[in-house]
Design an enzyme around this catalytic site. Structure first.
Site, PDB file in Angstrom:
ATOM      1  N   GLU A 227       1.247  -1.049   0.258  1.00  0.00           N
ATOM      2  CA  GLU A 227       0.711   0.121   0.318  1.00  0.00           C
ATOM      3  C   GLU A 227       1.011   0.824   0.219  1.00  0.00           C
ATOM      4  O   GLU A 227       0.638   2.153  -0.619  1.00  0.00           O
ATOM      5  CB  GLU A 227      -1.314  -0.157   1.115  1.00  0.00           C
ATOM      6  CG  GLU A 227      -2.406  -0.992   1.311  1.00  0.00           C
ATOM      7  CD  GLU A 227      -3.185  -0.777   0.295  1.00  0.00           C
ATOM      8  OE1 GLU A 227      -2.607   0.240  -0.371  1.00  0.00           O
ATOM      9  OE2 GLU A 227      -3.400  -1.956  -0.656  1.00  0.00           O
TER      10      GLU A 227
ATOM     11  N   TYR B 267      -6.148   6.126   4.895  1.00  0.00           N
ATOM     12  CA  TYR B 267      -6.610   4.863   4.141  1.00  0.00           C
ATOM     13  C   TYR B 267      -5.711   3.836   4.589  1.00  0.00           C
ATOM     14  O   TYR B 267      -5.950   2.508   4.324  1.00  0.00           O
ATOM     15  CB  TYR B 267      -6.016   5.691   2.210  1.00  0.00           C
ATOM     16  CG  TYR B 267      -5.710   4.372   1.499  1.00  0.00           C
ATOM     17  CD1 TYR B 267      -6.413   4.110   0.533  1.00  0.00           C
ATOM     18  CD2 TYR B 267      -4.277   4.467   1.177  1.00  0.00           C
ATOM     19  CE1 TYR B 267      -7.136   2.791  -0.074  1.00  0.00           C
ATOM     20  CE2 TYR B 267      -4.578   3.008   0.285  1.00  0.00           C
ATOM     21  CZ  TYR B 267      -4.958   2.563  -0.222  1.00  0.00           C
ATOM     22  OH  TYR B 267      -5.195   1.431  -0.882  1.00  0.00           O
TER      23      TYR B 267
ATOM     24  N   ASP C 107      -9.742   5.938  -1.811  1.00  0.00           N
ATOM     25  CA  ASP C 107      -7.845   5.941  -1.909  1.00  0.00           C
ATOM     26  C   ASP C 107      -8.851   6.544  -4.102  1.00  0.00           C
ATOM     27  O   ASP C 107     -10.185   6.817  -3.883  1.00  0.00           O
ATOM     28  CB  ASP C 107      -7.301   5.060  -2.599  1.00  0.00           C
ATOM     29  CG  ASP C 107      -7.760   3.931  -4.044  1.00  0.00           C
ATOM     30  OD1 ASP C 107      -9.001   3.589  -3.510  1.00  0.00           O
ATOM     31  OD2 ASP C 107      -6.915   3.335  -4.174  1.00  0.00           O
TER      32      ASP C 107
ATOM     33  N   CYS D 235     -13.601   1.441 -14.177  1.00  0.00           N
ATOM     34  CA  CYS D 235     -14.656   2.994 -14.232  1.00  0.00           C
ATOM     35  C   CYS D 235     -12.853   3.860 -14.256  1.00  0.00           C
ATOM     36  O   CYS D 235     -12.899   4.164 -12.963  1.00  0.00           O
ATOM     37  CB  CYS D 235     -15.219   2.429 -13.030  1.00  0.00           C
ATOM     38  SG  CYS D 235     -15.638   4.255 -12.735  1.00  0.00           S
TER      39      CYS D 235
ATOM     40  N   CYS E 102     -17.939   0.615 -19.199  1.00  0.00           N
ATOM     41  CA  CYS E 102     -18.937   0.642 -18.599  1.00  0.00           C
ATOM     42  C   CYS E 102     -20.149  -0.338 -18.671  1.00  0.00           C
ATOM     43  O   CYS E 102     -20.940  -1.056 -17.672  1.00  0.00           O
ATOM     44  CB  CYS E 102     -20.545   1.805 -18.855  1.00  0.00           C
ATOM     45  SG  CYS E 102     -19.831   3.701 -18.089  1.00  0.00           S
TER      46      CYS E 102
ATOM     47  N   CYS F 218     -18.877  -3.629 -16.786  1.00  0.00           N
ATOM     48  CA  CYS F 218     -19.295  -3.059 -15.408  1.00  0.00           C
ATOM     49  C   CYS F 218     -20.101  -3.337 -14.384  1.00  0.00           C
ATOM     50  O   CYS F 218     -21.021  -3.757 -14.732  1.00  0.00           O
ATOM     51  CB  CYS F 218     -19.802  -1.472 -14.984  1.00  0.00           C
ATOM     52  SG  CYS F 218     -19.376  -0.749 -13.224  1.00  0.00           S
TER      53      CYS F 218
END
Length: 461
Positions: free
Chosen positions: A58, A145, A163, A217, A224, A227
């Site tokens: 991370e 986060y 994020d 996305c 789309c 998705c």
């Protein structure tokens, strides 16, 4: 979260049925489509090892592309497989391995958090905190986060994450039209994320949400049609409704404009000054805040070298332990404060911090070119000169003069040190072909500009 009375209900997930549907569809999609990344496939012997592996990934992934992290992560985990190994390493070792990743304060804080005198190894007996709250409280450099990511992925704590990828997904799902970095938007994204996160598989769900933003996305060309949660996307719904209005003879209002879909007065809707742009579609979201002005600073740098036994040695200096690029190595560099005619005087004056008058008594000064490098919110312009010394030096150890640390290194050694991308640009600009591979050959390039001794240079003045 924003004041409920000041926002439209559509900006939140109100229906338990809708939330359950999003969770199931997203987790199913993630299981079938997740990328094979080393921090996901790494097998840990304990939760502590898993938390450390997630923590490192991370930190590395902050403001860095996944493709640039994969190989670096593998090397890192091979050298520092546990938090105790990282704690024992020197900062120089850590920064050298981090070299090329940028944002060096990240690895410095990661190292600080793992050292023996910090919470992880000393006060907590090597056990990484297991809750989001304690992670953020106990570990230097671990913000909201990162703490949420470690807690949910390693320890299965039911906490959402926010994020850049998650912001993009949530802003489109709930049609959040204010600047994504505004306080009201930030609070709302955390509210939505915590409400949406799956109760049984929070770590997988959070990774799925980030994966969706990274691969489907996307910022400019979202897919789309692929998705898994498009049926819940209010931005996509607005695209369809706008098209329907545009094709209907009843779509126009008396003043010839399309009717508003959102209610007026909402603090999360698109502001009247920045209305919906039909050409952008779902990429109307998220809305960007005002860009921070880029500050430009100019410097003079001297790629200083001498040759011994057909090997070129380069003078490098360690930067201060605080500030931009703290603790990294660079060529002697000084702020450019005067006119072009005084660049060499400024640079040679700076070199006296590291070299004696005898060493500077006979030098060849080659003007090279100007290069620039963009950091986060500042641009550095470097006026590069190549300084060639005619006498040999001791190259076996690092020296310190007036509390300034410096040493002589070969090209091979240079690229093993913690240096910034700007230093690599300087090296190339000095007339050499950059090659980070061990044992690489250096090809000289013809340089323009004056080539004169220090004595002759000052006499000409």
């Amino acid at each position: 979260m924003a004041d409920a009375s000041a926002i439209c209900r559509s900006h939140s997930f109100e229906s338990d049925e809708e939330i359950d549907g999003i969770r199931k569809r997203l987790l199913t999609w993630y299981e079938a489509n997740k990328r094979d990344l080393p921090w996901r496939s790494r097998k840990a012997q304990s939760l502590n090892e898993k938390a450390y592996a997630v923590w490192v990934s991370e930190v590395m992934l902050q403001q860095t592309r996944v493709a640039a992290v994969i190989d670096k992560y593998k090397i890192w985990m091979k050298k520092f497989p546990a938090v105790e190994d990282l704690a024992k390493a020197s900062l120089d070792e850590v920064q050298e391995l981090w070299s090329g990743m940028g944002y060096y304060s990240r690895c410095k804080k990661l190292h600080e958090a793992a050292q023996k005198n910090t919470k992880v190894v000393n006060d907590l007996n090597g056990i990484i905190p297991t809750s989001c709250e304690e992670l953020a409280k106990q570990l230097p450099g671990v913000g909201r986060y990162t703490a949420a990511a470690i807690a949910s992925i390693a320890f299965n704590e039911r906490v959402g994450i926010v994020d850049g990828n998650v912001i993009r997904v949530l802003s489109r799902l709930r049609r959040v039209g204010v600047a994504h970095n505004s306080k009201i938007a930030e609070n709302h994204f955390w509210f939505c994320s915590n409400k949406l996160v799956d109760e049984e598989c929070p770590g997988d769900f959070n990774q799925a949400l980030m994966e969706l933003g990274a691969t489907v996305c996307t910022p400019k060309s979202p897919a789309c049609s692929s998705c898994p949660v498009s049926s819940s996307c209010l931005a996509l719904k607005q695209v369809h409704e706008q098209r329907k209005f545009a094709s209907s003879k009843f779509s126009k209002t008396d003043n010839g404009s399309l009717p508003d879909i959102e209610s007026s007065g909402c603090s999360l809707c698109l502001p009247p000054t920045e209305p919906w742009d039909s050409d952008k579609g779902v990429t109307n979201f998220p809305r960007r805040g005002k860009k921070t002005a880029v500050k430009t600073e100019e410097f003079i740098s001297g790629v200083t070298s001498f040759r011994s036994n057909d090997i070129d040695y380069y003078l490098i200096v360690k930067r201060p332990s605080t500030g931009l690029l703290a603790g990294l190595w660079e060529f002697p560099t000084v702020p450019f404060l005067s006119s072009n005619g005084e660049k060499k005087i400024q640079l040679l004056g700076h070199l006296r911090k590291f070299l004696s008058e005898d060493e500077l008594s006979e030098v060849e000064i080659r003007e090279s070119k100007t290069v620039s490098h963009l950091f986060s919110h500042r641009r550095h312009i470097y006026h590069i000169h190549k300084i060639i010394l005619s006498i040999n030096h001791q190259t076996s150890q690092s020296l310190s003069k007036d509390l300034v640390h410096f040493k002589w290194v070969t090209e091979e050694e240079l690229f093993r040190l913690a240096i910034s991308a700007a230093v690599k640009k300087m090296f190339e600009a000095s007339g050499d072909i950059v090659s980070p591979n061990v044992g690489s050959k250096t090809r000289k390039r013809k340089l323009n500009g004056t080539q004169q001794s220090l004595e002759k240079f000052f006499k000409s003045k």
